[in-house]
Design a protein around this motif. Structure first.
Motif, PDB file in Angstrom:
ATOM      1  N   HIS A  95      23.929  -4.003 -43.442  1.00 15.34           N
ATOM      2  CA  HIS A  95      24.724  -3.976 -44.672  1.00 15.34           C
ATOM      3  C   HIS A  95      25.402  -5.314 -44.922  1.00 15.34           C
ATOM      4  O   HIS A  95      25.780  -6.018 -43.978  1.00 15.34           O
ATOM      5  CB  HIS A  95      25.761  -2.863 -44.592  1.00 15.34           C
ATOM      6  CG  HIS A  95      25.170  -1.505 -44.368  1.00 15.34           C
ATOM      7  ND1 HIS A  95      24.366  -0.891 -45.292  1.00 15.34           N
ATOM      8  CD2 HIS A  95      25.246  -0.655 -43.311  1.00 15.34           C
ATOM      9  CE1 HIS A  95      23.979   0.290 -44.835  1.00 15.34           C
ATOM     10  NE2 HIS A  95      24.497   0.456 -43.631  1.00 15.34           N
ATOM     11  N   PRO A  96      25.609  -5.685 -46.191  1.00 18.25           N
ATOM     12  CA  PRO A  96      26.248  -6.971 -46.506  1.00 18.25           C
ATOM     13  C   PRO A  96      27.637  -7.124 -45.897  1.00 18.25           C
ATOM     14  O   PRO A  96      28.067  -8.236 -45.599  1.00 18.25           O
ATOM     15  CB  PRO A  96      26.318  -6.975 -48.040  1.00 18.25           C
ATOM     16  CG  PRO A  96      25.216  -6.062 -48.468  1.00 18.25           C
ATOM     17  CD  PRO A  96      25.142  -4.996 -47.416  1.00 18.25           C
ATOM     18  N   GLY A  97      28.341  -6.014 -45.705  1.00 17.84           N
ATOM     19  CA  GLY A  97      29.694  -6.067 -45.150  1.00 17.84           C
ATOM     20  C   GLY A  97      29.721  -6.067 -43.632  1.00 17.84           C
ATOM     21  O   GLY A  97      30.726  -5.652 -43.046  1.00 17.84           O
ATOM     22  N   LEU A  98      28.675  -6.540 -43.001  1.00 12.99           N
ATOM     23  CA  LEU A  98      28.556  -6.571 -41.548  1.00 12.99           C
ATOM     24  C   LEU A  98      29.847  -7.033 -40.881  1.00 12.99           C
ATOM     25  O   LEU A  98      30.397  -8.079 -41.242  1.00 12.99           O
ATOM     26  CB  LEU A  98      27.395  -7.496 -41.157  1.00 12.99           C
ATOM     27  CG  LEU A  98      27.177  -7.740 -39.660  1.00 12.99           C
ATOM     28  CD1 LEU A  98      26.720  -6.452 -38.983  1.00 12.99           C
ATOM     29  CD2 LEU A  98      26.146  -8.854 -39.449  1.00 12.99           C
ATOM     30  N   MET A  99      30.342  -6.215 -39.942  1.00 19.45           N
ATOM     31  CA  MET A  99      31.516  -6.485 -39.107  1.00 19.45           C
ATOM     32  C   MET A  99      32.851  -6.316 -39.851  1.00 19.45           C
ATOM     33  O   MET A  99      33.899  -6.593 -39.289  1.00 19.45           O
ATOM     34  CB  MET A  99      31.447  -7.867 -38.460  1.00 19.45           C
ATOM     35  CG  MET A  99      30.250  -8.054 -37.549  1.00 19.45           C
ATOM     36  SD  MET A  99      30.118  -6.755 -36.276  1.00 19.45           S
ATOM     37  CE  MET A  99      31.554  -7.106 -35.261  1.00 19.45           C
ATOM     38  N   ARG A 100      32.838  -5.836 -41.081  1.00 15.15           N
ATOM     39  CA  ARG A 100      34.101  -5.522 -41.769  1.00 15.15           C
ATOM     40  C   ARG A 100      34.673  -4.234 -41.183  1.00 15.15           C
ATOM     41  O   ARG A 100      33.948  -3.265 -40.943  1.00 15.15           O
ATOM     42  CB  ARG A 100      33.859  -5.352 -43.271  1.00 15.15           C
ATOM     43  CG  ARG A 100      35.121  -4.950 -44.038  1.00 15.15           C
ATOM     44  CD  ARG A 100      34.873  -4.765 -45.519  1.00 15.15           C
ATOM     45  NE  ARG A 100      34.566  -6.032 -46.168  1.00 15.15           N
ATOM     46  CZ  ARG A 100      35.477  -6.930 -46.516  1.00 15.15           C
ATOM     47  NH1 ARG A 100      36.762  -6.708 -46.262  1.00 15.15           N
ATOM     48  NH2 ARG A 100      35.109  -8.049 -47.107  1.00 15.15           N
ATOM     49  N   ASP A 101      35.985  -4.193 -40.957  1.00 14.52           N
ATOM     50  CA  ASP A 101      36.648  -2.974 -40.489  1.00 14.52           C
ATOM     51  C   ASP A 101      36.765  -1.983 -41.647  1.00 14.52           C
ATOM     52  O   ASP A 101      37.308  -2.325 -42.710  1.00 14.52           O
ATOM     53  CB  ASP A 101      38.044  -3.295 -39.952  1.00 14.52           C
ATOM     54  CG  ASP A 101      38.007  -4.000 -38.608  1.00 14.52           C
ATOM     55  OD1 ASP A 101      37.048  -3.769 -37.841  1.00 14.52           O
ATOM     56  OD2 ASP A 101      38.919  -4.787 -38.321  1.00 14.52           O
ATOM     57  N   VAL A 102      36.264  -0.767 -41.436  1.00 14.71           N
ATOM     58  CA  VAL A 102      36.247   0.236 -42.505  1.00 14.71           C
ATOM     59  C   VAL A 102      36.556   1.621 -41.948  1.00 14.71           C
ATOM     60  O   VAL A 102      36.472   1.872 -40.743  1.00 14.71           O
ATOM     61  CB  VAL A 102      34.875   0.295 -43.211  1.00 14.71           C
ATOM     62  CG1 VAL A 102      34.558  -0.999 -43.919  1.00 14.71           C
ATOM     63  CG2 VAL A 102      33.768   0.680 -42.233  1.00 14.71           C
ATOM     64  N   TYR A 103      36.934   2.488 -42.871  1.00 13.99           N
ATOM     65  CA  TYR A 103      36.879   3.922 -42.605  1.00 13.99           C
ATOM     66  C   TYR A 103      35.569   4.387 -43.222  1.00 13.99           C
ATOM     67  O   TYR A 103      35.421   4.391 -44.446  1.00 13.99           O
ATOM     68  CB  TYR A 103      38.078   4.619 -43.235  1.00 13.99           C
ATOM     69  CG  TYR A 103      38.038   6.124 -43.117  1.00 13.99           C
ATOM     70  CD1 TYR A 103      37.691   6.737 -41.919  1.00 13.99           C
ATOM     71  CD2 TYR A 103      38.338   6.934 -44.202  1.00 13.99           C
ATOM     72  CE1 TYR A 103      37.651   8.118 -41.809  1.00 13.99           C
ATOM     73  CE2 TYR A 103      38.305   8.311 -44.104  1.00 13.99           C
ATOM     74  CZ  TYR A 103      37.960   8.898 -42.896  1.00 13.99           C
ATOM     75  OH  TYR A 103      37.917  10.264 -42.796  1.00 13.99           O
ATOM     76  N   PRO A 104      34.569   4.745 -42.406  1.00 15.77           N
ATOM     77  CA  PRO A 104      33.205   4.922 -42.913  1.00 15.77           C
ATOM     78  C   PRO A 104      33.008   6.208 -43.706  1.00 15.77           C
ATOM     79  O   PRO A 104      33.590   7.248 -43.397  1.00 15.77           O
ATOM     80  CB  PRO A 104      32.357   4.931 -41.640  1.00 15.77           C
ATOM     81  CG  PRO A 104      33.280   5.391 -40.568  1.00 15.77           C
ATOM     82  CD  PRO A 104      34.651   4.881 -40.948  1.00 15.77           C
ATOM     83  N   GLY A 105      32.145   6.118 -44.706  1.00 12.15           N
ATOM     84  CA  GLY A 105      31.852   7.262 -45.544  1.00 12.15           C
ATOM     85  C   GLY A 105      31.240   8.415 -44.774  1.00 12.15           C
ATOM     86  O   GLY A 105      31.559   9.576 -45.037  1.00 12.15           O
ATOM     87  N   PHE A 106      30.362   8.127 -43.800  1.00  6.48           N
ATOM     88  CA  PHE A 106      29.700   9.220 -43.091  1.00  6.48           C
ATOM     89  C   PHE A 106      30.713  10.029 -42.280  1.00  6.48           C
ATOM     90  O   PHE A 106      30.561  11.242 -42.117  1.00  6.48           O
ATOM     91  CB  PHE A 106      28.582   8.686 -42.182  1.00  6.48           C
ATOM     92  CG  PHE A 106      29.034   8.204 -40.832  1.00  6.48           C
ATOM     93  CD1 PHE A 106      29.135   9.075 -39.751  1.00  6.48           C
ATOM     94  CD2 PHE A 106      29.377   6.881 -40.640  1.00  6.48           C
ATOM     95  CE1 PHE A 106      29.559   8.629 -38.511  1.00  6.48           C
ATOM     96  CE2 PHE A 106      29.796   6.431 -39.408  1.00  6.48           C
ATOM     97  CZ  PHE A 106      29.896   7.302 -38.334  1.00  6.48           C
ATOM     98  N   LEU A 107      31.765   9.379 -41.788  1.00 10.06           N
ATOM     99  CA  LEU A 107      32.780  10.100 -41.027  1.00 10.06           C
ATOM    100  C   LEU A 107      33.618  10.973 -41.949  1.00 10.06           C
ATOM    101  O   LEU A 107      33.980  12.107 -41.603  1.00 10.06           O
ATOM    102  CB  LEU A 107      33.668   9.097 -40.281  1.00 10.06           C
ATOM    103  CG  LEU A 107      34.597   9.685 -39.213  1.00 10.06           C
ATOM    104  CD1 LEU A 107      33.797  10.449 -38.170  1.00 10.06           C
ATOM    105  CD2 LEU A 107      35.410   8.576 -38.551  1.00 10.06           C
ATOM    106  N   GLN A 108      33.907  10.461 -43.143  1.00  6.58           N
ATOM    107  CA  GLN A 108      34.592  11.280 -44.142  1.00  6.58           C
ATOM    108  C   GLN A 108      33.759  12.509 -44.477  1.00  6.58           C
ATOM    109  O   GLN A 108      34.254  13.639 -44.529  1.00  6.58           O
ATOM    110  CB  GLN A 108      34.812  10.470 -45.420  1.00  6.58           C
ATOM    111  CG  GLN A 108      35.654   9.226 -45.241  1.00  6.58           C
ATOM    112  CD  GLN A 108      35.728   8.466 -46.546  1.00  6.58           C
ATOM    113  OE1 GLN A 108      36.342   8.942 -47.489  1.00  6.58           O
ATOM    114  NE2 GLN A 108      35.119   7.305 -46.615  1.00  6.58           N
TER     115      GLN A 108
END
Length: 439
Positions: A265-278
Protein backbone atom coordinates in the motif's frame (compact mmCIF):
# COMPACT_ATOMS: atom_id res chain seq x y z
CA UNK A 1 -17.79 9.82 17.67
CA UNK A 2 -14.69 8.08 16.86
CA UNK A 3 -14.78 5.39 15.15
CA UNK A 4 -16.49 2.23 13.97
CA UNK A 5 -19.74 0.94 12.62
CA UNK A 6 -21.75 3.78 11.05
CA UNK A 7 -19.85 6.28 13.15
CA UNK A 8 -19.61 4.33 16.38
CA UNK A 9 -16.47 3.52 18.35
CA UNK A 10 -15.62 -0.10 17.56
CA UNK A 11 -16.20 -3.21 19.57
CA UNK A 12 -12.68 -4.54 19.79
CA UNK A 13 -11.53 -8.05 20.64
CA UNK A 14 -9.82 -7.67 24.00
CA UNK A 15 -7.83 -10.84 23.48
CA UNK A 16 -5.68 -9.23 20.76
CA UNK A 17 -2.13 -9.12 22.07
CA UNK A 18 -0.19 -5.84 21.71
CA UNK A 19 2.80 -7.82 20.46
CA UNK A 20 0.71 -9.26 17.63
CA UNK A 21 -0.97 -6.08 16.40
CA UNK A 22 1.68 -5.00 13.89
CA UNK A 23 2.45 -8.40 12.30
CA UNK A 24 -1.30 -9.14 12.26
CA UNK A 25 -1.86 -6.56 9.50
CA UNK A 26 0.96 -8.05 7.44
CA UNK A 27 -0.36 -11.58 8.00
CA UNK A 28 -3.83 -10.38 7.04
CA UNK A 29 -2.50 -9.07 3.72
CA UNK A 30 -0.59 -12.30 3.05
CA UNK A 31 -3.70 -14.37 3.77
CA UNK A 32 -5.77 -12.20 1.43
CA UNK A 33 -3.17 -12.54 -1.32
CA UNK A 34 -2.98 -16.31 -0.85
CA UNK A 35 -6.72 -16.57 -1.52
CA UNK A 36 -6.46 -14.89 -4.93
CA UNK A 37 -5.97 -18.18 -6.86
CA UNK A 38 -8.98 -19.71 -5.09
CA UNK A 39 -11.08 -16.64 -5.86
CA UNK A 40 -10.11 -16.79 -9.53
CA UNK A 41 -11.07 -20.47 -9.63
CA UNK A 42 -14.46 -19.84 -8.01
CA UNK A 43 -15.11 -16.97 -10.43
CA UNK A 44 -14.44 -19.26 -13.37
CA UNK A 45 -16.60 -21.98 -11.84
CA UNK A 46 -19.45 -19.54 -11.28
CA UNK A 47 -19.32 -18.42 -14.93
CA UNK A 48 -19.34 -22.07 -16.02
CA UNK A 49 -22.41 -22.92 -13.96
CA UNK A 50 -24.27 -19.79 -15.02
CA UNK A 51 -23.67 -20.39 -18.72
CA UNK A 52 -27.06 -21.04 -20.36
CA UNK A 53 -25.43 -23.57 -22.69
CA UNK A 54 -24.30 -25.72 -19.77
CA UNK A 55 -26.99 -28.37 -19.07
CA UNK A 56 -26.14 -28.30 -15.35
CA UNK A 57 -26.91 -24.58 -15.11
CA UNK A 58 -30.65 -25.22 -14.80
CA UNK A 59 -30.34 -27.99 -12.20
CA UNK A 60 -30.43 -27.60 -8.42
CA UNK A 61 -26.83 -28.82 -8.31
CA UNK A 62 -25.67 -26.19 -10.79
CA UNK A 63 -27.53 -23.39 -9.03
CA UNK A 64 -26.04 -24.40 -5.67
CA UNK A 65 -22.51 -24.51 -7.10
CA UNK A 66 -22.89 -21.03 -8.65
CA UNK A 67 -24.43 -19.64 -5.45
CA UNK A 68 -21.68 -21.14 -3.31
CA UNK A 69 -19.03 -19.64 -5.56
CA UNK A 70 -20.54 -16.15 -5.25
CA UNK A 71 -20.83 -16.38 -1.46
CA UNK A 72 -17.17 -17.49 -1.22
CA UNK A 73 -16.01 -14.71 -3.51
CA UNK A 74 -17.95 -12.04 -1.63
CA UNK A 75 -16.72 -13.15 1.80
CA UNK A 76 -13.05 -13.14 0.78
CA UNK A 77 -12.74 -10.06 -1.44
CA UNK A 78 -11.48 -6.61 -0.47
CA UNK A 79 -14.36 -4.20 -0.92
CA UNK A 80 -13.34 -1.03 -2.67
CA UNK A 81 -14.76 2.41 -2.19
CA UNK A 82 -18.46 2.36 -3.24
CA UNK A 83 -19.76 4.54 -6.03
CA UNK A 84 -22.10 7.41 -5.24
CA UNK A 85 -24.65 6.38 -7.87
CA UNK A 86 -26.27 9.84 -7.84
CA UNK A 87 -26.49 10.58 -11.54
CA UNK A 88 -29.50 12.89 -11.45
CA UNK A 89 -32.00 14.59 -9.19
CA UNK A 90 -35.24 16.53 -9.49
CA UNK A 91 -34.99 20.32 -9.23
CA UNK A 92 -38.24 22.32 -9.38
CA UNK A 93 -39.97 19.36 -11.00
CA UNK A 94 -37.31 18.93 -13.70
CA UNK A 95 -35.04 15.89 -13.88
CA UNK A 96 -31.51 17.30 -13.71
CA UNK A 97 -28.17 15.55 -14.35
CA UNK A 98 -25.63 15.58 -11.51
CA UNK A 99 -21.86 15.69 -12.05
CA UNK A 100 -19.57 15.13 -9.05
CA UNK A 101 -16.54 17.43 -9.10
CA UNK A 102 -13.58 17.85 -6.75
CA UNK A 103 -13.30 21.53 -5.79
CA UNK A 104 -10.64 21.30 -3.06
CA UNK A 105 -8.14 18.63 -2.13
CA UNK A 106 -5.47 17.83 0.43
CA UNK A 107 -3.75 14.52 1.22
CA UNK A 108 -6.41 13.24 3.62
CA UNK A 109 -9.59 14.65 2.09
CA UNK A 110 -11.29 15.86 -1.06
CA UNK A 111 -14.19 18.30 -1.08
CA UNK A 112 -16.81 17.09 -3.54
CA UNK A 113 -19.44 19.25 -5.19
CA UNK A 114 -22.60 17.71 -6.64
CA UNK A 115 -22.95 19.98 -9.65
CA UNK A 116 -26.52 20.00 -10.93
CA UNK A 117 -26.61 20.79 -14.64
CA UNK A 118 -29.83 22.81 -14.72
CA UNK A 119 -31.57 22.90 -18.10
CA UNK A 120 -32.59 26.48 -17.30
CA UNK A 121 -31.43 29.01 -14.69
CA UNK A 122 -33.11 28.96 -11.29
CA UNK A 123 -35.21 32.03 -10.41
CA UNK A 124 -33.81 32.09 -6.89
CA UNK A 125 -30.46 30.76 -5.65
CA UNK A 126 -30.71 27.74 -3.40
CA UNK A 127 -28.90 27.36 -0.05
CA UNK A 128 -25.33 26.06 -0.16
CA UNK A 129 -24.64 23.28 2.34
CA UNK A 130 -21.41 21.57 3.37
CA UNK A 131 -22.05 18.08 4.73
CA UNK A 132 -19.18 16.90 6.92
CA UNK A 133 -19.12 13.11 6.75
CA UNK A 134 -17.83 10.93 9.59
CA UNK A 135 -14.20 9.87 9.43
CA UNK A 136 -15.10 6.71 11.24
CA UNK A 137 -14.11 3.69 9.21
CA UNK A 138 -16.72 3.85 6.44
CA UNK A 139 -16.50 6.00 3.35
CA UNK A 140 -18.50 9.18 2.81
CA UNK A 141 -20.83 7.22 0.53
CA UNK A 142 -22.49 6.05 3.74
CA UNK A 143 -24.27 9.42 3.53
CA UNK A 144 -25.58 8.77 0.03
CA UNK A 145 -29.15 9.06 1.31
CA UNK A 146 -28.34 12.29 3.14
CA UNK A 147 -26.92 13.89 0.00
CA UNK A 148 -29.80 12.61 -2.11
CA UNK A 149 -32.35 14.17 0.25
CA UNK A 150 -30.77 17.64 0.02
CA UNK A 151 -29.90 17.67 -3.68
CA UNK A 152 -33.30 18.84 -5.01
CA UNK A 153 -33.25 22.00 -2.88
CA UNK A 154 -29.58 22.73 -2.09
CA UNK A 155 -26.15 23.18 -3.62
CA UNK A 156 -24.45 20.26 -1.88
CA UNK A 157 -20.79 19.76 -0.95
CA UNK A 158 -19.40 16.86 1.10
CA UNK A 159 -16.11 15.86 2.69
CA UNK A 160 -14.65 12.74 1.08
CA UNK A 161 -12.07 11.42 3.55
CA UNK A 162 -9.12 9.41 2.25
CA UNK A 163 -8.18 5.90 3.34
CA UNK A 164 -5.03 6.39 5.46
CA UNK A 165 -3.33 3.34 3.95
CA UNK A 166 -3.38 5.14 0.60
CA UNK A 167 -1.53 8.23 1.86
CA UNK A 168 2.30 8.00 1.71
CA UNK A 169 4.00 8.58 5.04
CA UNK A 170 5.89 11.50 3.47
CA UNK A 171 2.61 13.46 3.43
CA UNK A 172 2.86 13.79 7.21
CA UNK A 173 0.46 13.27 10.10
CA UNK A 174 -3.26 13.88 10.42
CA UNK A 175 -4.86 14.38 13.82
CA UNK A 176 -7.92 16.05 15.30
CA UNK A 177 -6.30 19.50 15.08
CA UNK A 178 -5.70 18.91 11.37
CA UNK A 179 -9.34 17.85 10.98
CA UNK A 180 -10.43 21.21 12.39
CA UNK A 181 -7.95 22.99 10.09
CA UNK A 182 -9.39 21.17 7.07
CA UNK A 183 -12.93 22.30 7.90
CA UNK A 184 -11.81 25.92 8.27
CA UNK A 185 -9.90 25.76 4.97
CA UNK A 186 -12.92 24.32 3.18
CA UNK A 187 -15.16 27.12 4.46
CA UNK A 188 -12.59 29.64 3.24
CA UNK A 189 -12.46 27.91 -0.14
CA UNK A 190 -16.26 28.02 -0.44
CA UNK A 191 -16.24 31.74 0.23
CA UNK A 192 -18.94 32.26 2.84
CA UNK A 193 -22.74 32.09 2.79
CA UNK A 194 -22.60 28.39 3.70
CA UNK A 195 -24.61 26.12 5.96
CA UNK A 196 -22.76 23.24 7.65
CA UNK A 197 -24.21 19.86 8.61
CA UNK A 198 -22.07 17.56 10.77
CA UNK A 199 -23.22 13.95 10.83
CA UNK A 200 -22.28 12.02 13.99
CA UNK A 201 -18.56 12.05 14.83
CA UNK A 202 -17.62 15.35 13.10
CA UNK A 203 -19.99 17.29 15.37
CA UNK A 204 -17.03 17.82 17.72
CA UNK A 205 -14.49 19.13 15.16
CA UNK A 206 -17.16 21.22 13.40
CA UNK A 207 -18.16 22.87 16.67
CA UNK A 208 -14.47 23.41 17.42
CA UNK A 209 -13.82 24.88 13.96
CA UNK A 210 -16.72 27.32 14.21
CA UNK A 211 -15.62 28.29 17.73
CA UNK A 212 -12.09 29.03 16.50
CA UNK A 213 -13.39 31.03 13.52
CA UNK A 214 -15.73 33.12 15.66
CA UNK A 215 -12.95 33.81 18.19
CA UNK A 216 -10.81 35.07 15.30
CA UNK A 217 -13.67 37.16 13.82
CA UNK A 218 -13.36 35.10 10.65
CA UNK A 219 -15.66 36.52 7.92
CA UNK A 220 -16.19 33.05 6.45
CA UNK A 221 -18.07 31.56 9.39
CA UNK A 222 -21.11 29.58 8.21
CA UNK A 223 -24.60 31.00 8.39
CA UNK A 224 -25.73 27.98 10.40
CA UNK A 225 -24.49 24.65 11.72
CA UNK A 226 -26.59 21.54 12.22
CA UNK A 227 -25.17 18.82 14.45
CA UNK A 228 -26.80 15.39 14.09
CA UNK A 229 -26.33 12.53 16.54
CA UNK A 230 -22.94 13.81 17.67
CA UNK A 231 -20.99 13.00 20.87
CA UNK A 232 -20.61 16.54 22.21
CA UNK A 233 -20.92 15.42 25.85
CA UNK A 234 -20.79 11.65 26.28
CA UNK A 235 -21.28 11.97 30.04
CA UNK A 236 -24.99 12.45 29.34
CA UNK A 237 -26.86 9.14 29.07
CA UNK A 238 -23.67 7.19 28.27
CA UNK A 239 -24.19 4.14 26.09
CA UNK A 240 -22.24 0.89 26.08
CA UNK A 241 -20.29 2.31 23.16
CA UNK A 242 -19.35 5.41 25.16
CA UNK A 243 -18.28 3.32 28.14
CA UNK A 244 -15.86 1.25 26.06
CA UNK A 245 -13.22 3.97 25.84
CA UNK A 246 -13.58 4.99 29.49
CA UNK A 247 -13.17 1.39 30.64
CA UNK A 248 -10.15 0.58 28.48
CA UNK A 249 -8.20 3.83 28.70
CA UNK A 250 -6.06 5.40 25.99
CA UNK A 251 -3.00 3.22 26.66
CA UNK A 252 -5.01 0.09 25.91
CA UNK A 253 -6.08 1.47 22.54
CA UNK A 254 -2.55 2.60 21.73
CA UNK A 255 -1.06 -0.82 22.49
CA UNK A 256 -3.81 -3.08 21.15
CA UNK A 257 -5.22 -1.57 17.94
CA UNK A 258 -2.51 0.58 16.37
CA UNK A 259 -0.40 -1.02 13.65
CA UNK A 260 1.67 -0.12 10.60
CA UNK A 261 0.45 -0.24 7.01
CA UNK A 262 2.09 -3.17 5.18
CA UNK A 263 3.45 -3.47 1.66
CA UNK A 264 2.25 -2.89 -1.08
CA UNK A 265 0.00 0.00 0.00
CA UNK A 266 1.16 3.59 -0.66
CA UNK A 267 0.95 4.36 3.07
CA UNK A 268 3.61 1.75 3.89
CA UNK A 269 4.74 1.99 7.55
CA UNK A 270 2.16 4.65 8.51
CA UNK A 271 0.68 4.07 11.99
CA UNK A 272 -3.05 3.38 11.60
CA UNK A 273 -6.10 1.90 13.17
CA UNK A 274 -6.77 -0.64 10.39
CA UNK A 275 -10.09 -1.07 8.66
CA UNK A 276 -9.99 -4.87 8.82
CA UNK A 277 -9.72 -4.74 12.62
CA UNK A 278 -12.69 -2.38 12.80
CA UNK A 279 -14.64 -4.70 10.54
CA UNK A 280 -13.79 -7.69 12.71
CA UNK A 281 -14.93 -5.77 15.75
CA UNK A 282 -18.35 -4.70 14.60
CA UNK A 283 -19.15 -7.93 12.73
CA UNK A 284 -18.39 -9.89 15.91
CA UNK A 285 -21.08 -7.85 17.72
CA UNK A 286 -23.76 -9.40 15.48
CA UNK A 287 -22.01 -12.47 14.07
CA UNK A 288 -25.12 -14.66 13.97
CA UNK A 289 -27.05 -12.02 12.04
CA UNK A 290 -24.30 -11.68 9.43
CA UNK A 291 -23.99 -15.46 9.05
CA UNK A 292 -27.74 -15.76 8.58
CA UNK A 293 -27.66 -12.97 5.98
CA UNK A 294 -25.11 -14.87 3.90
CA UNK A 295 -27.07 -18.10 4.25
CA UNK A 296 -30.10 -16.19 3.00
CA UNK A 297 -28.05 -14.87 0.06
CA UNK A 298 -27.16 -18.44 -0.89
CA UNK A 299 -30.84 -19.46 -0.77
CA UNK A 300 -31.98 -16.39 -2.74
CA UNK A 301 -29.43 -17.15 -5.47
CA UNK A 302 -30.52 -20.80 -5.68
CA UNK A 303 -34.18 -19.79 -5.80
CA UNK A 304 -33.50 -17.10 -8.40
CA UNK A 305 -34.77 -14.26 -6.20
CA UNK A 306 -32.71 -11.49 -7.79
CA UNK A 307 -34.32 -8.58 -5.91
CA UNK A 308 -33.44 -9.89 -2.45
CA UNK A 309 -29.98 -10.91 -3.63
CA UNK A 310 -29.42 -7.38 -4.96
CA UNK A 311 -30.49 -5.87 -1.63
CA UNK A 312 -27.92 -8.05 0.13
CA UNK A 313 -25.20 -7.01 -2.34
CA UNK A 314 -26.03 -3.31 -2.02
CA UNK A 315 -25.93 -3.38 1.77
CA UNK A 316 -22.73 -5.40 2.15
CA UNK A 317 -20.92 -3.58 -0.65
CA UNK A 318 -21.21 -0.52 1.61
CA UNK A 319 -20.95 -2.22 4.99
CA UNK A 320 -17.79 -4.19 4.22
CA UNK A 321 -15.97 -1.29 2.53
CA UNK A 322 -13.80 0.15 5.30
CA UNK A 323 -10.82 2.46 5.48
CA UNK A 324 -7.83 2.83 7.78
CA UNK A 325 -7.62 5.82 10.13
CA UNK A 326 -4.40 7.54 11.12
CA UNK A 327 -3.31 6.50 14.60
CA UNK A 328 -2.86 10.06 15.83
CA UNK A 329 -6.37 11.10 14.78
CA UNK A 330 -7.98 8.00 16.24
CA UNK A 331 -6.18 8.19 19.59
CA UNK A 332 -6.63 11.94 19.99
CA UNK A 333 -10.35 11.65 19.26
CA UNK A 334 -10.86 8.78 21.72
CA UNK A 335 -8.91 10.62 24.40
CA UNK A 336 -10.46 14.06 23.86
CA UNK A 337 -14.09 13.08 23.30
CA UNK A 338 -14.65 9.87 25.24
CA UNK A 339 -12.10 9.74 28.03
CA UNK A 340 -11.36 13.34 29.07
CA UNK A 341 -14.63 14.93 27.83
CA UNK A 342 -12.50 17.96 27.04
CA UNK A 343 -15.03 19.97 25.01
CA UNK A 344 -17.91 20.11 27.52
CA UNK A 345 -15.42 20.68 30.34
CA UNK A 346 -14.00 23.71 28.53
CA UNK A 347 -10.58 22.06 28.23
CA UNK A 348 -10.35 21.22 24.53
CA UNK A 349 -7.55 22.95 22.66
CA UNK A 350 -6.72 23.52 19.01
CA UNK A 351 -2.99 23.86 18.41
CA UNK A 352 -2.63 24.78 22.08
CA UNK A 353 -5.36 27.45 22.03
CA UNK A 354 -8.50 26.90 24.09
CA UNK A 355 -11.66 26.10 22.12
CA UNK A 356 -14.48 28.27 23.46
CA UNK A 357 -17.98 27.68 22.00
CA UNK A 358 -19.29 30.68 23.94
CA UNK A 359 -17.53 32.83 21.31
CA UNK A 360 -20.10 31.72 18.72
CA UNK A 361 -22.71 34.43 18.20
CA UNK A 362 -23.12 34.86 14.42
CA UNK A 363 -23.90 31.22 13.58
CA UNK A 364 -27.35 29.72 14.09
CA UNK A 365 -27.42 26.31 15.79
CA UNK A 366 -29.62 23.25 15.29
CA UNK A 367 -29.13 19.89 17.01
CA UNK A 368 -30.87 16.67 15.99
CA UNK A 369 -31.10 13.44 17.98
CA UNK A 370 -32.78 10.06 17.57
CA UNK A 371 -35.08 8.82 20.31
CA UNK A 372 -33.61 5.30 20.18
CA UNK A 373 -29.99 6.21 19.44
CA UNK A 374 -27.79 3.60 21.15
CA UNK A 375 -24.57 5.24 19.94
CA UNK A 376 -24.98 8.90 20.96
CA UNK A 377 -27.44 8.87 23.84
CA UNK A 378 -30.23 11.39 24.20
CA UNK A 379 -28.84 14.72 25.38
CA UNK A 380 -25.29 14.24 24.11
CA UNK A 381 -25.83 16.47 21.07
CA UNK A 382 -28.28 18.78 22.82
CA UNK A 383 -25.42 19.61 25.21
CA UNK A 384 -24.12 21.94 22.49
CA UNK A 385 -26.71 24.53 23.46
CA UNK A 386 -25.36 24.77 27.00
CA UNK A 387 -21.90 25.49 25.56
CA UNK A 388 -22.96 28.06 22.94
CA UNK A 389 -24.23 30.65 25.41
CA UNK A 390 -23.90 33.63 23.06
CA UNK A 391 -26.31 32.39 20.37
CA UNK A 392 -29.71 34.11 20.76
CA UNK A 393 -32.61 31.81 21.64
CA UNK A 394 -34.45 32.66 18.43
CA UNK A 395 -31.48 31.32 16.39
CA UNK A 396 -31.24 27.90 18.01
CA UNK A 397 -33.34 24.74 17.56
CA UNK A 398 -33.27 21.27 19.13
CA UNK A 399 -35.23 18.37 17.64
CA UNK A 400 -35.64 14.76 18.74
CA UNK A 401 -36.96 12.38 16.10
CA UNK A 402 -39.27 9.76 17.55
CA UNK A 403 -38.79 6.10 16.72
CA UNK A 404 -35.35 6.21 15.09
CA UNK A 405 -31.93 5.01 16.13
CA UNK A 406 -28.53 6.39 15.24
CA UNK A 407 -28.65 5.60 11.52
CA UNK A 408 -32.18 6.98 11.22
CA UNK A 409 -30.97 10.43 12.25
CA UNK A 410 -29.38 10.93 8.83
CA UNK A 411 -30.96 8.31 6.57
CA UNK A 412 -34.24 6.59 5.88
CA UNK A 413 -37.90 7.52 5.44
CA UNK A 414 -38.31 9.49 8.69
CA UNK A 415 -35.16 11.43 7.96
CA UNK A 416 -36.55 12.44 4.57
CA UNK A 417 -40.11 13.16 5.73
CA UNK A 418 -39.53 14.76 9.14
CA UNK A 419 -35.92 15.82 9.69
CA UNK A 420 -34.99 17.29 6.29
CA UNK A 421 -37.99 19.69 6.17
CA UNK A 422 -37.09 20.98 9.64
CA UNK A 423 -33.47 21.53 8.64
CA UNK A 424 -34.65 23.34 5.50
CA UNK A 425 -36.85 25.66 7.59
CA UNK A 426 -34.02 26.24 10.05
CA UNK A 427 -31.59 27.19 7.27
CA UNK A 428 -34.14 29.50 5.66
CA UNK A 429 -34.80 31.27 8.97
CA UNK A 430 -31.06 31.56 9.67
CA UNK A 431 -30.48 33.13 6.26
CA UNK A 432 -33.35 35.59 6.71
CA UNK A 433 -32.14 36.51 10.19
CA UNK A 434 -28.66 37.22 8.85
CA UNK A 435 -30.09 39.33 6.00
CA UNK A 436 -32.22 41.40 8.37
CA UNK A 437 -29.28 41.91 10.72
CA UNK A 438 -27.13 43.08 7.80
CA UNK A 439 -29.75 45.65 6.80
Amino acid sequence: MPIGEFGRPPALPSEVSPALTTPMYWMHEMARASLNPARMLTDATKVLFQNPFNPLTHTDFGKQVAAGCEVFERTTRRYGKPEWGLDDTEVNGVRTPVVIRTVWEKPFCRLLYFDRDHPRPLKHPQPRVLIVAPMSGHYATLLRGTVEAFLPTHEVYITDWTDARMVPIAEGRFDLDDYVDYIIEMLHELGGNMHVIAVCQPSVPVLAAVSVMEADADPFVPVSMTLMGGPIDTRRNPTAVNNLAAEKGIDWFRSHVITKVPFPHPGLMRDVYPGFLQLNGFISMNLDRHMDAHKDLFNHLVQGDGDLADKHRDFYDEYLAVMDLTAEYYLQTVDTVFIKHSLPKGEMTHHGKLVDPSKIHNVALMTVEGENDDISGIGQTEATHALCTSIPDDRRVHYVQKGVGHYGVFNGSRFRSAIVPRINDFMHNATESKRVAAE
